[in-house]
Design a protein around this motif. Structure first.
Motif, PDB file in Angstrom:
ATOM      1  N   VAL A   1     -82.447  -7.965   5.923  1.00 10.90           N
ATOM      2  CA  VAL A   1     -82.341  -7.891   4.461  1.00 10.90           C
ATOM      3  C   VAL A   1     -82.755  -6.522   3.958  1.00 10.90           C
ATOM      4  O   VAL A   1     -82.207  -5.985   3.004  1.00 10.90           O
ATOM      5  N   THR A   2     -83.722  -5.894   4.622  1.00  7.61           N
ATOM      6  CA  THR A   2     -84.211  -4.595   4.171  1.00  7.61           C
ATOM      7  C   THR A   2     -83.335  -3.448   4.632  1.00  7.61           C
ATOM      8  O   THR A   2     -83.568  -2.316   4.249  1.00  7.61           O
ATOM      9  N   ASP A   3     -82.368  -3.720   5.466  1.00  7.54           N
ATOM     10  CA  ASP A   3     -81.517  -2.654   5.971  1.00  7.54           C
ATOM     11  C   ASP A   3     -80.460  -2.336   4.931  1.00  7.54           C
ATOM     12  O   ASP A   3     -79.720  -3.217   4.489  1.00  7.54           O
ATOM     13  N   ALA A   4     -80.384  -1.038   4.541  1.00  6.86           N
ATOM     14  CA  ALA A   4     -79.419  -0.649   3.498  1.00  6.86           C
ATOM     15  C   ALA A   4     -77.987  -0.784   3.983  1.00  6.86           C
ATOM     16  O   ALA A   4     -77.082  -1.047   3.196  1.00  6.86           O
ATOM     17  N   LEU A   5     -77.756  -0.596   5.281  1.00 11.07           N
ATOM     18  CA  LEU A   5     -76.404  -0.643   5.794  1.00 11.07           C
ATOM     19  C   LEU A   5     -75.890  -2.068   5.951  1.00 11.07           C
ATOM     20  O   LEU A   5     -74.696  -2.281   6.121  1.00 11.07           O
ATOM     21  N   SER A   6     -76.792  -3.055   5.961  1.00  9.57           N
ATOM     22  CA  SER A   6     -76.373  -4.430   6.180  1.00  9.57           C
ATOM     23  C   SER A   6     -76.087  -5.164   4.884  1.00  9.57           C
ATOM     24  O   SER A   6     -75.774  -6.350   4.912  1.00  9.57           O
ATOM     25  N   MET A   7     -76.235  -4.510   3.725  1.00 11.97           N
ATOM     26  CA  MET A   7     -75.955  -5.169   2.463  1.00 11.97           C
ATOM     27  C   MET A   7     -74.460  -5.387   2.306  1.00 11.97           C
ATOM     28  O   MET A   7     -73.660  -4.520   2.670  1.00 11.97           O
ATOM     29  N   ALA A   8     -74.085  -6.526   1.761  1.00  7.38           N
ATOM     30  CA  ALA A   8     -72.682  -6.851   1.540  1.00  7.38           C
ATOM     31  C   ALA A   8     -72.229  -6.196   0.242  1.00  7.38           C
ATOM     32  O   ALA A   8     -72.689  -6.563  -0.840  1.00  7.38           O
ATOM     33  N   ILE A   9     -71.357  -5.220   0.338  1.00  9.75           N
ATOM     34  CA  ILE A   9     -70.849  -4.503  -0.823  1.00  9.75           C
ATOM     35  C   ILE A   9     -69.354  -4.742  -0.901  1.00  9.75           C
ATOM     36  O   ILE A   9     -68.648  -4.739   0.113  1.00  9.75           O
ATOM     37  N   GLU A  10     -68.871  -4.968  -2.106  1.00  4.99           N
ATOM     38  CA  GLU A  10     -67.449  -5.200  -2.290  1.00  4.99           C
ATOM     39  C   GLU A  10     -66.655  -3.964  -1.885  1.00  4.99           C
ATOM     40  O   GLU A  10     -67.094  -2.827  -2.098  1.00  4.99           O
ATOM     41  N   PRO A  11     -65.473  -4.155  -1.303  1.00  3.98           N
ATOM     42  CA  PRO A  11     -64.667  -2.987  -0.876  1.00  3.98           C
ATOM     43  C   PRO A  11     -64.280  -2.076  -2.021  1.00  3.98           C
ATOM     44  O   PRO A  11     -64.017  -0.895  -1.813  1.00  3.98           O
ATOM     45  N   VAL A  12     -64.245  -2.605  -3.255  1.00 10.80           N
ATOM     46  CA  VAL A  12     -63.826  -1.778  -4.379  1.00 10.80           C
ATOM     47  C   VAL A  12     -64.828  -0.663  -4.654  1.00 10.80           C
ATOM     48  O   VAL A  12     -64.482   0.383  -5.232  1.00 10.80           O
ATOM     49  N   PHE A  13     -66.089  -0.838  -4.237  1.00 12.53           N
ATOM     50  CA  PHE A  13     -67.107   0.179  -4.492  1.00 12.53           C
ATOM     51  C   PHE A  13     -67.061   1.331  -3.489  1.00 12.53           C
ATOM     52  O   PHE A  13     -67.836   2.267  -3.603  1.00 12.53           O
ATOM     53  N   SER A  14     -66.201   1.245  -2.506  1.00 16.84           N
ATOM     54  CA  SER A  14     -66.047   2.347  -1.552  1.00 16.84           C
ATOM     55  C   SER A  14     -64.839   3.217  -1.874  1.00 16.84           C
ATOM     56  O   SER A  14     -64.407   4.003  -1.032  1.00 16.84           O
ATOM     57  N   LYS A  15     -64.280   3.078  -3.067  1.00 14.46           N
ATOM     58  CA  LYS A  15     -63.141   3.903  -3.458  1.00 14.46           C
ATOM     59  C   LYS A  15     -63.588   5.354  -3.642  1.00 14.46           C
ATOM     60  O   LYS A  15     -64.709   5.629  -4.057  1.00 14.46           O
ATOM     61  N   GLY A  16     -62.659   6.262  -3.350  1.00 11.98           N
ATOM     62  CA  GLY A  16     -62.948   7.684  -3.478  1.00 11.98           C
ATOM     63  C   GLY A  16     -63.697   8.274  -2.314  1.00 11.98           C
ATOM     64  O   GLY A  16     -64.129   9.434  -2.377  1.00 11.98           O
ATOM     65  N   GLN A  17     -63.863   7.520  -1.212  1.00 11.61           N
ATOM     66  CA  GLN A  17     -64.584   8.013  -0.045  1.00 11.61           C
ATOM     67  C   GLN A  17     -63.736   7.992   1.215  1.00 11.61           C
ATOM     68  O   GLN A  17     -64.256   8.188   2.315  1.00 11.61           O
ATOM     69  N   SER A  18     -62.450   7.737   1.084  1.00 13.56           N
ATOM     70  CA  SER A  18     -61.585   7.656   2.261  1.00 13.56           C
ATOM     71  C   SER A  18     -61.337   9.041   2.840  1.00 13.56           C
ATOM     72  O   SER A  18     -61.560  10.078   2.192  1.00 13.56           O
ATOM     73  N   LYS A  19     -60.877   9.034   4.071  1.00  8.79           N
ATOM     74  CA  LYS A  19     -60.596  10.305   4.756  1.00  8.79           C
ATOM     75  C   LYS A  19     -59.461  11.057   4.069  1.00  8.79           C
ATOM     76  O   LYS A  19     -59.462  12.288   3.997  1.00  8.79           O
TER      77      LYS A  19
END
Length: 590
Positions: A202-220
């Motif tokens: 739970v304390t791991d920042a990378l293991s949080m469930a984030i919606e895919p829409v919030f990763s926009k603008g970071q693609s290769k």
């Protein structure tokens, strides 16, 4: 008659037969060619000459050990390219150059004509390169790395099979869990965590469930487009949202330009200044101008602000690079900050597609502004940051509201950024206790109901968030208090938003003007009161900011606005209305 013909006639008269190969012809080397001559010259040198006792009397060519006795005549031309400078002069030179380099409004021309290595060597850590080279040689010397005595060997694995490797991985994971549990015991946070075997995740920042829409603008693909724009640009315009300049800054790109491309010019464009008070915009311009040249801008084809200043600045950059046929100006920034709208404003017509939603621009595109100035539009980028939460990303306008799941959870953080009376005036509802009740009142007022008379909470929440993004709800981020308290004005930039004043100072009247402009805090109490009352009448109706200490912020912003200059330097706030903002979103906030 030629020699060959005479010789042939003589042989025929004497009855002799033979070839004409041995006949020497005038003008030709009959016996040897150049290759043959070189080979014979090599064979002439038979080594050293010796006497009867075997002592070498004359050494062979290139084998003599006797150094010739000679003396080189000194010449002053040896010292023509050498310059001698004292340590004090070098220190003064470094300080002067460092001061000019730190000034964002100064541009260093022809840096290859100056000894820049003297400045950069002084700023580095002393002995760092020598230490790194020494450590590299000590850890892996040349004899141990290359040659017949090389000691570079293959890595030894402590396992003999794949199953052993998997077992070792499980053991290391168990060890990691034990160490993590011990750290929690020492920190005293074991009672706070949830019960369960995998509660540490739970304390791991990378293991949080984030919606895919919030990763926009970071693609290769987006980052490839960004670096194409950066590589092709001579001037980079970083477009910021005036409502949240710090939140829309791409600091990773700024560091990249400062480190990898210091020859490129970076300029901040504070767009959408029509959505915030004039005094706040002036404070942000002064605050950002300490690092990078900053211009206030309002994107509109018919009623723009800052267009003349930006075009004048681009022409100055063009004159700095006269050796080039043209210069390219790249526009970067977060999605939905107005990059494409800025290009349309400069061209005074629609040349790029704009929309009040993020992600409208997909690829980079060239637009000709003038004969020597080209503009490059870039898709919006969102630099990854571990400290950014989904609510922060959403409130910056990065994602499309219609694709967000459960938008109701973002209403409470949004309402913390907006004052209550602004919501009451915008939606004409009042007397709510929390955000759930606010959405219910707004849904019943607008008829947004589902079956059995239930309010469509998601639909109403999306509507409110959309109005928040498009500027229908007034809000802004207050500038740092240090910038508001700092009353120093840079020479030549005394305008309300950092621009040049209407009338330039004369040399003869510098002293009089300086004495009248410096003590801005020495205005009479009556004039201050009148200015503050006027500001209160205008700003309290339209914009009043947000924060816990609202009264302090408002008073500081109004006082600063009264001290800096006139209200004529900015678009009048009373001319703007919610209907104007709503109708012009498609063109101005793209």
């Amino acid at each position: 008659m030629g020699t060959a013909k005479k010789e042939r006639n003589r042989l025929s008269r004497e009855g002799k037969t033979g070839s004409m190969d041995n006949v020497k012809i005038k003008g030709e080397n009959f016996y040897r060619d150049a290759k043959r001559v070189r080979a014979l010259n090599i064979r002439k040198d038979h080594g050293p000459q010796r006497n009867a006792e075997g002592t070498i009397t004359q050494a062979a060519k290139y084998q003599s050990r006797d150094a010739p006795v000679a003396r080189i005549e000194p010449n002053r031309k040896w010292f023509q390219n050498t310059r001698v400078i004292s340590q004090e002069s070098l220190t003064q030179f470094r300080e002067a150059m460092a001061e000019k380099a730190s000034d964002p409004y100064s541009v260093l021309l022809k840096s290859n004509k100056l000894p820049m290595t003297l400045i950069r060597d002084g700023s580095d850590i002393p002995g760092l390169k020598q230490h790194q080279a020494k450590m590299t040689i000590e850890t892996s010397s040349f004899a141990d790395t290359f040659g017949p005595k090389a000691q570079r060997k293959r890595v030894k694995l402590g396992v003999s099979s794949l199953s052993d490797l998997a077992e070792n991985s499980e053991n290391s994971m168990d060890t990691y869990k034990d160490r993590l549990e011990q750290a929690k015991l020492l920190s005293g946070t074991t009672g706070i965590e949830l019960a369960g075997e995998d509660s540490y995740e739970v304390t791991d920042a990378l293991s949080m469930a984030i919606e895919p829409v919030f990763s926009k603008g970071q693609s290769k693909r987006i980052w490839n487009e960004l670096y194409k724009v950066l590589d092709s640009s001579d001037v980079v315009l970083h477009v910021l949202d005036a409502r949240n300049p710090e939140g829309t800054r791409c600091r990773a790109v700024e560091q990249y330009l400062k480190k990898e491309a210091p020859h490129k010019h970076l300029v901040f464009i504070l767009n959408k200044v029509d959505l915030i008070p004039t005094s706040v915009a002036a404070q942000w311009v002064r605050y950002l101008s300490k690092e990078v040249p900053t211009l206030a801008f309002h994107s509109s084809i018919n009623n723009s602000f800052g267009k003349g200043q930006l075009i004048s600045l681009l022409r100055q950059f063009s004159s700095l690079h006269k050796d080039r046929k043209q210069i390219s100006v790249g526009l970067i920034g977060y999605p939905n900050v107005g990059k494409s709208s800025l290009i349309n404003t400069l061209k005074a017509k629609k040349v790029t597609t704009v929309a009040p939603v993020p992600g409208e621009t997909k690829v980079w595109q060239f637009v000709t502004l003038m004969k020597r100035i080209y503009l490059i539009d870039c898709p919006g980028i969102v630099p990854p940051n571990a400290n950014d939460k989904p609510v922060d990303i959403l409130l910056r306008g990065v994602v499309r509201i219609e694709k967000v799941e459960n938008p109701e959870q973002y209403i409470q953080p949004m309402m913390e950024k907006v004052k209550r009376h602004h919501l009451e005036r915008t939606y004409e509802v009042s007397n709510w206790k929390d955000h759930h009740e606010f959405l219910e009142l707004l849904g019943r007022k607008g008829g947004r109901l589902l079956k059995a008379g239930e309010v469509d909470m998601d639909g109403v929440a999306k509507m409110v968030l959309t109005d928040f993004m498009r500027g229908k709800i007034p809000w802004f981020t207050a500038p740092p208090k240090a910038a508001a308290e700092d009353a120093t004005v840079i020479e030549g930039r005394e305008g309300r938003l950092g621009e040049m004043p209407k009338k330039r100072k004369r040399d003869a009247g510098d002293e009089d003007v300086s004495t009248t402009t410096k003590p801005s805090a020495a205005l009479s109490a009556d004039a201050k009161a009148v200015a503050e009352d006027d500001d209160n009448d205008e700003e309290d109706d339209e914009f009043a900011g947000f924060s816990e200490d609202d009264e302090d912020d408002d008073s500081s912003e109004e006082g600063e606005g009264a001290e800096v200059g006139d209200e004529e330097d900015m678009i009048p706030l009373e001319d703007l209305s919610d209907s104007d903002d709503e109708s012009g979103d498609g063109e101005e906030n793209g």
